[in-house]
Write a protein that holds these residues in place. Sequence first.
Motif, mmCIF file in Angstrom:
data_model
loop_
_atom_site.group_PDB
_atom_site.id
_atom_site.type_symbol
_atom_site.label_atom_id
_atom_site.label_comp_id
_atom_site.label_asym_id
_atom_site.label_seq_id
_atom_site.Cartn_x
_atom_site.Cartn_y
_atom_site.Cartn_z
ATOM 1 N N TYR A 68 -11.521 2.400 34.250
ATOM 2 C CA TYR A 68 -11.280 3.239 33.087
ATOM 3 C C TYR A 68 -11.183 4.703 33.514
ATOM 4 C CZ TYR A 68 -12.550 -0.651 29.997
ATOM 5 O OH TYR A 68 -12.592 -1.847 29.329
ATOM 6 N N TYR A 69 -10.071 5.335 33.143
ATOM 7 C CA TYR A 69 -9.919 6.764 33.406
ATOM 8 C C TYR A 69 -9.815 7.559 32.103
ATOM 9 C CZ TYR A 69 -9.436 5.745 38.341
ATOM 10 O OH TYR A 69 -9.695 5.340 39.626
ATOM 11 N N ALA A 70 -10.015 6.890 31.000
ATOM 12 C CA ALA A 70 -10.074 7.547 29.689
ATOM 13 C C ALA A 70 -10.753 6.581 28.723
ATOM 14 C CB ALA A 70 -8.682 7.911 29.175
ATOM 15 N N THR A 71 -11.337 7.144 27.679
ATOM 16 C CA THR A 71 -11.974 6.349 26.634
ATOM 17 C C THR A 71 -11.131 6.435 25.378
ATOM 18 O OG1 THR A 71 -14.192 6.754 27.508
ATOM 19 C CG2 THR A 71 -14.043 6.096 25.208
ATOM 20 N N PRO A 72 -10.807 5.322 24.736
ATOM 21 C CA PRO A 72 -9.986 5.376 23.519
ATOM 22 C C PRO A 72 -10.725 6.049 22.370
ATOM 23 C CG PRO A 72 -10.837 3.170 23.845
ATOM 24 C CD PRO A 72 -11.193 3.940 25.072
ATOM 25 N N PHE A 73 -9.973 6.778 21.542
ATOM 26 C CA PHE A 73 -10.590 7.340 20.347
ATOM 27 C C PHE A 73 -9.754 7.133 19.096
ATOM 28 C CE2 PHE A 73 -7.739 10.751 21.343
ATOM 29 C CZ PHE A 73 -7.536 11.473 20.173
ATOM 30 N N THR A 74 -8.505 6.678 19.262
ATOM 31 C CA THR A 74 -7.684 6.378 18.086
ATOM 32 C C THR A 74 -6.575 5.399 18.458
ATOM 33 O OG1 THR A 74 -6.395 7.339 16.273
ATOM 34 C CG2 THR A 74 -6.060 8.287 18.431
ATOM 35 N N ALA A 75 -6.154 4.599 17.488
ATOM 36 C CA ALA A 75 -5.027 3.678 17.670
ATOM 37 C C ALA A 75 -3.889 4.098 16.745
ATOM 38 C CB ALA A 75 -5.452 2.249 17.354
ATOM 39 N N VAL A 128 5.386 -5.130 10.478
ATOM 40 C CA VAL A 128 6.684 -5.123 11.146
ATOM 41 C C VAL A 128 7.042 -6.572 11.473
ATOM 42 C CG1 VAL A 128 7.886 -4.451 13.259
ATOM 43 C CG2 VAL A 128 6.404 -2.806 12.094
ATOM 44 N N PRO A 129 8.305 -6.973 11.330
ATOM 45 C CA PRO A 129 8.676 -8.365 11.624
ATOM 46 C C PRO A 129 8.335 -8.796 13.055
ATOM 47 C CG PRO A 129 10.394 -7.301 10.365
ATOM 48 C CD PRO A 129 9.420 -6.221 10.734
ATOM 49 N N GLY A 130 8.295 -10.091 13.240
ATOM 50 C CA GLY A 130 8.061 -10.658 14.566
ATOM 51 C C GLY A 130 6.681 -10.319 15.104
ATOM 52 N N LYS A 131 6.628 -9.929 16.370
ATOM 53 C CA LYS A 131 5.364 -9.606 17.030
ATOM 54 C C LYS A 131 4.957 -8.151 16.865
ATOM 55 C CE LYS A 131 5.850 -13.250 20.525
ATOM 56 N NZ LYS A 131 4.712 -14.031 20.030
ATOM 57 N N GLY A 132 5.744 -7.394 16.094
ATOM 58 C CA GLY A 132 5.389 -6.000 15.842
ATOM 59 C C GLY A 132 5.846 -5.055 16.938
ATOM 60 N N PHE A 133 5.693 -3.763 16.670
ATOM 61 C CA PHE A 133 6.085 -2.729 17.618
ATOM 62 C C PHE A 133 4.930 -2.423 18.574
ATOM 63 C CE2 PHE A 133 9.469 -0.494 14.764
ATOM 64 C CZ PHE A 133 10.260 -1.619 14.848
ATOM 65 N N PRO A 134 5.217 -1.786 19.714
ATOM 66 C CA PRO A 134 4.138 -1.412 20.635
ATOM 67 C C PRO A 134 3.157 -0.465 19.943
ATOM 68 C CG PRO A 134 6.284 -1.103 21.661
ATOM 69 C CD PRO A 134 6.533 -1.367 20.216
ATOM 70 N N MET A 135 1.884 -0.607 20.255
ATOM 71 C CA MET A 135 0.857 0.265 19.693
ATOM 72 C C MET A 135 0.410 1.275 20.740
ATOM 73 S SD MET A 135 -2.792 -0.678 17.882
ATOM 74 C CE MET A 135 -3.550 -1.415 19.345
ATOM 75 N N GLU A 136 0.502 2.541 20.388
ATOM 76 C CA GLU A 136 -0.011 3.590 21.266
ATOM 77 C C GLU A 136 -1.510 3.739 21.024
ATOM 78 O OE1 GLU A 136 0.592 8.393 22.131
ATOM 79 O OE2 GLU A 136 1.813 7.381 20.611
ATOM 80 N N VAL A 137 -2.253 3.998 22.096
ATOM 81 C CA VAL A 137 -3.691 4.253 21.984
ATOM 82 C C VAL A 137 -3.974 5.626 22.567
ATOM 83 C CG1 VAL A 137 -6.012 3.519 22.652
ATOM 84 C CG2 VAL A 137 -4.266 1.810 22.114
ATOM 85 N N GLY A 138 -4.602 6.482 21.780
ATOM 86 C CA GLY A 138 -4.958 7.807 22.247
ATOM 87 C C GLY A 138 -6.308 7.780 22.939
ATOM 88 N N GLY A 139 -6.390 8.406 24.111
ATOM 89 C CA GLY A 139 -7.625 8.403 24.860
ATOM 90 C C GLY A 139 -8.101 9.803 25.207
ATOM 91 N N LEU A 140 -9.345 9.897 25.647
ATOM 92 C CA LEU A 140 -9.939 11.158 26.087
ATOM 93 C C LEU A 140 -10.360 11.011 27.540
ATOM 94 C CD1 LEU A 140 -12.120 12.028 22.969
ATOM 95 C CD2 LEU A 140 -9.866 12.937 23.571
ATOM 96 N N ALA A 141 -9.755 11.827 28.396
ATOM 97 C CA ALA A 141 -10.065 11.824 29.817
ATOM 98 C C ALA A 141 -10.959 13.011 30.143
ATOM 99 C CB ALA A 141 -8.781 11.888 30.635
ATOM 100 N N ASP A 172 -18.644 7.641 17.216
ATOM 101 C CA ASP A 172 -19.479 8.103 16.101
ATOM 102 C C ASP A 172 -18.642 8.162 14.822
ATOM 103 O OD1 ASP A 172 -20.988 9.761 14.235
ATOM 104 O OD2 ASP A 172 -22.245 10.293 15.942
ATOM 105 N N PRO A 173 -19.075 7.492 13.764
ATOM 106 C CA PRO A 173 -18.305 7.532 12.508
ATOM 107 C C PRO A 173 -18.059 8.942 11.986
ATOM 108 C CG PRO A 173 -19.946 5.792 12.423
ATOM 109 C CD PRO A 173 -20.226 6.569 13.676
ATOM 110 N N LYS A 174 -18.963 9.891 12.272
ATOM 111 C CA LYS A 174 -18.758 11.270 11.815
ATOM 112 C C LYS A 174 -17.517 11.874 12.471
ATOM 113 C CE LYS A 174 -22.916 12.791 12.870
ATOM 114 N NZ LYS A 174 -23.656 11.544 13.162
ATOM 115 N N ALA A 175 -17.223 11.448 13.687
ATOM 116 C CA ALA A 175 -16.009 11.906 14.366
ATOM 117 C C ALA A 175 -14.809 11.070 13.972
ATOM 118 C CB ALA A 175 -16.218 11.850 15.877
ATOM 119 N N GLN A 176 -14.981 9.757 13.959
ATOM 120 C CA GLN A 176 -13.870 8.863 13.643
ATOM 121 C C GLN A 176 -13.313 9.116 12.242
ATOM 122 O OE1 GLN A 176 -12.529 5.670 15.534
ATOM 123 N NE2 GLN A 176 -12.829 7.436 16.873
ATOM 124 N N ASP A 177 -14.177 9.451 11.295
ATOM 125 C CA ASP A 177 -13.709 9.747 9.942
ATOM 126 C C ASP A 177 -12.830 11.000 9.902
ATOM 127 O OD1 ASP A 177 -15.081 7.542 9.034
ATOM 128 O OD2 ASP A 177 -16.743 8.674 8.141
#
Length: 417
Positions: free
Chosen positions: A134-141, A285-298, A321-326
């Motif tokens: 891991y070179y970054a931690t996810p924080f949003t999808a 989205v139809p079928g298997k859907g579109f690619p999902m980007e994930v935002g991370g913090l390095a 932390d929900p206080k940040a995620q919200d």
Amino acid sequence: MKLPTRLIPVLAAVSLAAGCATGSPPAANNGGNDDTADISFSFWGTNSEAAALKAIAAAFEQANPGTKVTTNWIQSDYEQKLQTSIAAGTQSTVIEISNTSLAGFAPSFAEQQVDAGTFVQPNISESLKYDGKYYATPFTAKPKVMAINVDAFKAAGIPLPSATTPLTLDEYRAIAAKLSRGEGKNRVYGASNLWFKGWLTAAGGGFYNADATACTFGDAQGLETARYIVGMQQDRYAPTALDIQGQDQAQWFAAGRLATFSDFGPWTIADFAKFSKPNWTLVPVPGKGFPMEVGGLAISKTASGKQLETAKKFVAFASSDPKAQDQLIQGNTALGVPIVEESTGTLEKVLPAERNLAAFTTAMKTGLVSPSVPREAQISGDADKGITSYTPLGSGKEDVAKILPGLNDKCTAALKQ
């Protein structure tokens, strides 16, 4: 990271002229200074996206009195400026990075320990691994969904698609055909302009193979998907790139010229929330859907001492932390979908239930994440330039079967350099 015709978020990069979470001028990077616990944080984004990230920084400061987070909002050329700052040793302590760009910057980031069980699905954390670490931690999808014009469906006597189960590509084409009508500037299209990379994933293919050792957009599935898009355009069920050139497809939807809008990201909510008509809702989205980007913090590899400890605390706070995620949701604007269970419903409550923002939560939990490759922007950019220049997937006229395999081979060769 979006293309203009798809309402794609603005990229950003490290800049010394950005604002600060506490409102004071930004400080120079002090990565490696053991005597300070203060950190700097760089990110890209639109005004509203930047507001969300500044709010997270401010919430961290409030939860950690005496600690300062200097925010560097970068509004253009993110990756180029990030590379420049790393070479100069002026990079911020914490750096926003997309999963699609991680591979090119991983050597400059500190390795992190990530608990995959923190997030709503394993795919989210796995997206920010490179070479098994891991070179970054996810924080949003940032999954994609599809908006549909409810009024247009009812007028055509077509049942609304399921709010949770995606249409097949064949079903979608048949519906788009029934919803298309009119001529010239009064033409109503059943579909919006179709993004090749997105529809390739929806059809079960991909731009790269799973281990990112080869490009695959020119294989049999790539050609079949390209023909699907070109056929939709030729039958006038979807507008071409030339039809929409310089125009906003969200406004086409608002004007009733599009019955479906298939590239709807969290950042699009604010635009659609303003529409008084037509009535609309979201579906998969139809079928298997579109690619999902994930935002991370390095975290910069140069961080050490108290500063490194603060950076780790900030990353953990922002990602779990929900206080940040919200704070990812600012009014009607969403930077992305919260990735911890306690906050996933925050986005769903932004608009009335009939808009079905819950579709984002479903898309996040089933989303496909593309592999990260070094020099992604250059490699995919060169391929995109050829695709859009020579084939009807853009402004060209050449047969996709004649062009895509050759571009695919060049793309694979670039991956191996």
